[in-house]
Design a protein around this motif. Structure first.
Motif, PDB file in Angstrom:
ATOM      1  N   MET A  18     -11.890  28.517   4.882  1.00  0.00           N
ATOM      2  CA  MET A  18     -10.877  29.529   5.202  1.00  0.00           C
ATOM      3  C   MET A  18      -9.819  28.952   6.128  1.00  0.00           C
ATOM      4  SD  MET A  18     -13.112  33.003   5.660  1.00  0.00           S
ATOM      5  CE  MET A  18     -11.640  33.928   6.099  1.00  0.00           C
ATOM      6  N   GLN A  19     -10.266  28.172   7.114  1.00  0.00           N
ATOM      7  CA  GLN A  19      -9.290  27.568   8.022  1.00  0.00           C
ATOM      8  C   GLN A  19      -8.355  26.629   7.269  1.00  0.00           C
ATOM      9  OE1 GLN A  19     -11.597  25.764  11.094  1.00  0.00           O
ATOM     10  NE2 GLN A  19     -12.088  27.739  12.117  1.00  0.00           N
ATOM     11  N   GLN A  20      -8.954  25.812   6.361  1.00  0.00           N
ATOM     12  CA  GLN A  20      -8.113  24.902   5.594  1.00  0.00           C
ATOM     13  C   GLN A  20      -7.124  25.670   4.718  1.00  0.00           C
ATOM     14  OE1 GLN A  20     -10.779  22.421   3.428  1.00  0.00           O
ATOM     15  NE2 GLN A  20     -11.470  21.270   5.260  1.00  0.00           N
ATOM     16  N   GLN A  21      -7.621  26.751   4.068  1.00  0.00           N
ATOM     17  CA  GLN A  21      -6.734  27.532   3.198  1.00  0.00           C
ATOM     18  C   GLN A  21      -5.647  28.254   4.004  1.00  0.00           C
ATOM     19  OE1 GLN A  21      -9.314  30.044   0.992  1.00  0.00           O
ATOM     20  NE2 GLN A  21     -10.127  28.350  -0.311  1.00  0.00           N
ATOM     21  N   GLU A  22      -5.999  28.775   5.171  1.00  0.00           N
ATOM     22  CA  GLU A  22      -5.003  29.452   6.022  1.00  0.00           C
ATOM     23  C   GLU A  22      -3.943  28.468   6.478  1.00  0.00           C
ATOM     24  OE1 GLU A  22      -4.445  32.514   6.861  1.00  0.00           O
ATOM     25  OE2 GLU A  22      -6.123  33.353   5.720  1.00  0.00           O
ATOM     26  N   ALA A  23      -4.411  27.243   6.852  1.00  0.00           N
ATOM     27  CA  ALA A  23      -3.439  26.239   7.293  1.00  0.00           C
ATOM     28  C   ALA A  23      -2.513  25.846   6.153  1.00  0.00           C
ATOM     29  CB  ALA A  23      -4.196  25.012   7.835  1.00  0.00           C
ATOM     30  N   ALA A  24      -3.118  25.671   4.948  1.00  0.00           N
ATOM     31  CA  ALA A  24      -2.302  25.300   3.803  1.00  0.00           C
ATOM     32  C   ALA A  24      -1.305  26.412   3.464  1.00  0.00           C
ATOM     33  CB  ALA A  24      -3.202  24.986   2.607  1.00  0.00           C
ATOM     34  N   ARG A  25      -1.819  27.660   3.507  1.00  0.00           N
ATOM     35  CA  ARG A  25      -0.936  28.797   3.203  1.00  0.00           C
ATOM     36  C   ARG A  25       0.187  28.923   4.217  1.00  0.00           C
ATOM     37  NH1 ARG A  25      -0.706  34.011   4.678  1.00  0.00           N
ATOM     38  NH2 ARG A  25      -2.566  33.788   5.948  1.00  0.00           N
ATOM     39  N   ALA A  26      -0.117  28.725   5.494  1.00  0.00           N
ATOM     40  CA  ALA A  26       0.932  28.816   6.537  1.00  0.00           C
ATOM     41  C   ALA A  26       1.987  27.734   6.346  1.00  0.00           C
ATOM     42  CB  ALA A  26       0.282  28.696   7.913  1.00  0.00           C
ATOM     43  N   ALA A  27       1.472  26.514   5.982  1.00  0.00           N
ATOM     44  CA  ALA A  27       2.436  25.427   5.756  1.00  0.00           C
ATOM     45  C   ALA A  27       3.322  25.729   4.560  1.00  0.00           C
ATOM     46  CB  ALA A  27       1.663  24.114   5.530  1.00  0.00           C
ATOM     47  N   GLU A  28       2.757  26.313   3.494  1.00  0.00           N
ATOM     48  CA  GLU A  28       3.552  26.647   2.319  1.00  0.00           C
ATOM     49  C   GLU A  28       4.562  27.757   2.630  1.00  0.00           C
ATOM     50  OE1 GLU A  28       0.876  27.611  -0.756  1.00  0.00           O
ATOM     51  OE2 GLU A  28       0.171  25.534  -1.085  1.00  0.00           O
ATOM     52  N   LEU A  29       4.111  28.755   3.413  1.00  0.00           N
ATOM     53  CA  LEU A  29       5.036  29.841   3.792  1.00  0.00           C
ATOM     54  C   LEU A  29       6.174  29.311   4.641  1.00  0.00           C
ATOM     55  CD1 LEU A  29       2.555  32.759   4.560  1.00  0.00           C
ATOM     56  CD2 LEU A  29       4.135  32.573   2.626  1.00  0.00           C
ATOM     57  N   GLN A  30       5.852  28.434   5.563  1.00  0.00           N
ATOM     58  CA  GLN A  30       6.879  27.861   6.412  1.00  0.00           C
ATOM     59  C   GLN A  30       7.878  27.085   5.583  1.00  0.00           C
ATOM     60  OE1 GLN A  30       7.111  28.563   9.630  1.00  0.00           O
ATOM     61  NE2 GLN A  30       8.996  27.360   9.917  1.00  0.00           N
ATOM     62  N   GLU A  31       7.343  26.329   4.593  1.00  0.00           N
ATOM     63  CA  GLU A  31       8.210  25.545   3.725  1.00  0.00           C
ATOM     64  C   GLU A  31       9.075  26.461   2.862  1.00  0.00           C
ATOM     65  OE1 GLU A  31       7.869  22.042   0.302  1.00  0.00           O
ATOM     66  OE2 GLU A  31       6.062  22.897   1.258  1.00  0.00           O
ATOM     67  N   LEU A  32       8.465  27.543   2.347  1.00  0.00           N
ATOM     68  CA  LEU A  32       9.219  28.471   1.522  1.00  0.00           C
ATOM     69  C   LEU A  32      10.299  29.193   2.334  1.00  0.00           C
ATOM     70  CD1 LEU A  32       6.346  29.972  -0.659  1.00  0.00           C
ATOM     71  CD2 LEU A  32       8.176  28.451  -1.422  1.00  0.00           C
TER      72      LEU A  32
END
Length: 480
Positions: A142-156
């Motif tokens: 979950m931590q890895q997925q949250e970090a990945a999702r946050a990075a993608e949102l930031q990029e978007l």
């Protein structure tokens, strides 16, 4: 009368039939003597060959029989030694197995209890470890997925701020896909958590059920023991043992005899006699039983050893192989509570047991006796082989004695025949000497007959001379 002409001097002389027969016999004796010597030499040669052949055959037969006997004896000795070692090993193994079986029977409940407790503790530890591992794995994911999702949102967001509307739409779609993925991961996590809880609950219920079953089994055993003790006190120990045996008689002991000992002619008797037979009617094992029990309130407490001497006497008088005392005496004695107690150091083939070991002891003794019967049969077979070897030796000795007697008889007869032949030869030699002497006398007589003349006959006899002169003149006148 026969006229014989001498081949040397040419003179003729007259012999009567007796003299002629003697001379003819002399001539025949020479040829007979030669044939006799030839036949004697052949007979002597045949005798020597026959003796050598008999000696060689007897020596070969004796050597072969001795070698076979030694080989048989060595094989029998090695077989007996191996059989004795195997029997000893099996006896030792049987004793060890008996002790192990008793020890295992005593600790079975405790081992089961300890095993269940250890299994339950291990299962709890395994469950806790597995739950912690699953929680840590899911948290990390979950931590890895949250970090990945946050990075993608930031990029978007950065792209949206710097991009156009199409990019915003793409970012919106991407955000929606990420949110869907996040929701799917969240549902997977919730499902895994639910499965973990269900597994923990099922595992806990299973071990609770096992613990409950164990407690119920222990309670049933306690209740059974209490009821059994009550039954033994309320009834007699003899009735309990008889009922226990009859429950297994048809299946385990179909050919067995187990009845009360009612023969008191010797002044005493045991309680029960057990005898088991095979299908051929041969006795496998026999046991004299004595049952002893007393109430807890008895003032004078008895000991098991107080009854051993009388039990050994009953066993001997009734012809039983073993003696067993089934006793509830000395309830606090750990020696008798431990299992089957061997009292052979006090009395031969005697045991003391508690009632729960009554049937196991009969089974052990019966099985040991069955094995012993098989070993006895094998030993009887070995003994029969030894008897066959002994009979073979006896027959061989008888053959040698008979052969020796026949050889001695034949040798004596042969020596007697040789002696008679020698006697005949001596007699013939005497006849030959007499014939030679007769020939010499005949020669002398012939010489004397040839020397006879009228002149010699009338010498010194004037009368005969005158007569012969007249006869001579008369012959001359008649001739003229």
């Amino acid at each position: 009368m026969q006229e014989i002409k001498c081949p040397h001097c040419g003179k003729e002389f007259t012999l009567d039939e007796a003299g002629y027969a003697d001379i003819l016999q002399q001539v025949r004796d020479s040829a007979f003597e030669q044939q006799l010597h030839e036949r004697l030499e052949l007979a002597e040669l045949d005798k020597r060959n026959a003796l050598e052949l008999a000696r060689s055959q007897a020596a070969a037969e004796l050597q072969r029989a001795t070698a076979e006997q030694q080989a048989e004896l060595q094989r029998a000795a090695s077989d007996r030694a191996a059989e004795v070692q195997r029997l000893q090993a099996q006896l030792d193994a049987g004793e060890t197995a008996r002790k192990l079986a008793v020890a295992e029977a005593l600790g079975a409940v405790e081992k089961e209890r300890d095993a269940l407790a250890a299994e339950l503790a291990q299962a709890k530890r395994d469950t806790e470890t597995e739950v912690e591992r699953i929680e840590s794995t899911l948290t990390a994911r979950m931590q890895q997925q949250e970090a990945a999702r946050a990075a993608e949102l930031q990029e978007l967001r950065a792209k949206v701020e710097s991009g156009d509307l199409s990019r915003r739409l793409a970012i919106t779609e991407a955000v929606g896909a990420v949110e869907k993925q996040r929701d799917a991961l969240k549902s997977d996590l919730e499902r895994a958590e639910l499965e973990k809880q269900l597994a923990e609950k099922a595992l806990q219920e299973r071990y609770e059920t096992q613990i409950k079953d164990r407690d119920d089994a222990i309670e049933r055993l306690r209740d059974m023991k209490a009821r059994l003790s009550t039954k033994m006190i309320g009834e007699t120990l003899e009735q309990h043992c008889e009922m226990t045996f009859n429950q297994f008689r048809a299946t385990a002991f179909p050919n067995a005899y187990f009845e009360k000992d009612n023969d008191a002619r010797s002044g005493s008797k045991g309680d029960f006699i057990f005898r088991d037979h095979d299908l051929a009617g041969l006795e496998i094992v026999s046991i004299m039983f004595e049952m002893k029990n007393e109430a807890d309130g008895t003032a004078t407490k008895h000991r098991n050893e107080d009854f051993l001497k009388e039990l050994d006497k009953d066993r001997t008088e009734k012809g039983c192989e073993y003696a067993v005392l089934v006793s509830l005496l000395e309830p606090d004695n750990e020696l008798y509570n431990g299992g089957i107690v061997d009292m052979s150091h006090r009395y031969p083939k005697m045991y003391v047991v508690r009632p729960q070991f009554f049937l196991p002891l009969i089974t052990l003794l019966r099985n040991a006796a069955l094995n012993a019967m098989r070993y006895k049969a094998e030993l009887e077979h070995v003994k029969s082989q030894n008897i066959d070897i002994t009979n073979f030796e006896s027959e061989l000795d008888g053959f040698k004695d008979a052969f020796g007697r026949n050889y001695d008889l034949a040798s004596r007869q042969f020596q007697e025949a040789i002696k008679r032949i020698d006697t005949s030869i001596a007699e013939m030699q005497k006849v030959k000497d007499n014939l030679l002497k007769s020939e010499n006398n005949l020669r002398l007589a012939n010489d004397k007959a040839q020397g006879v003349s009228i002149k010699k006959l009338t010498r010194g006899n004037p009368t005969m001379q005158t007569k012969f002169a007249e006869l001579s003149r008369g012959d001359d006148a008649s001739d003229a």
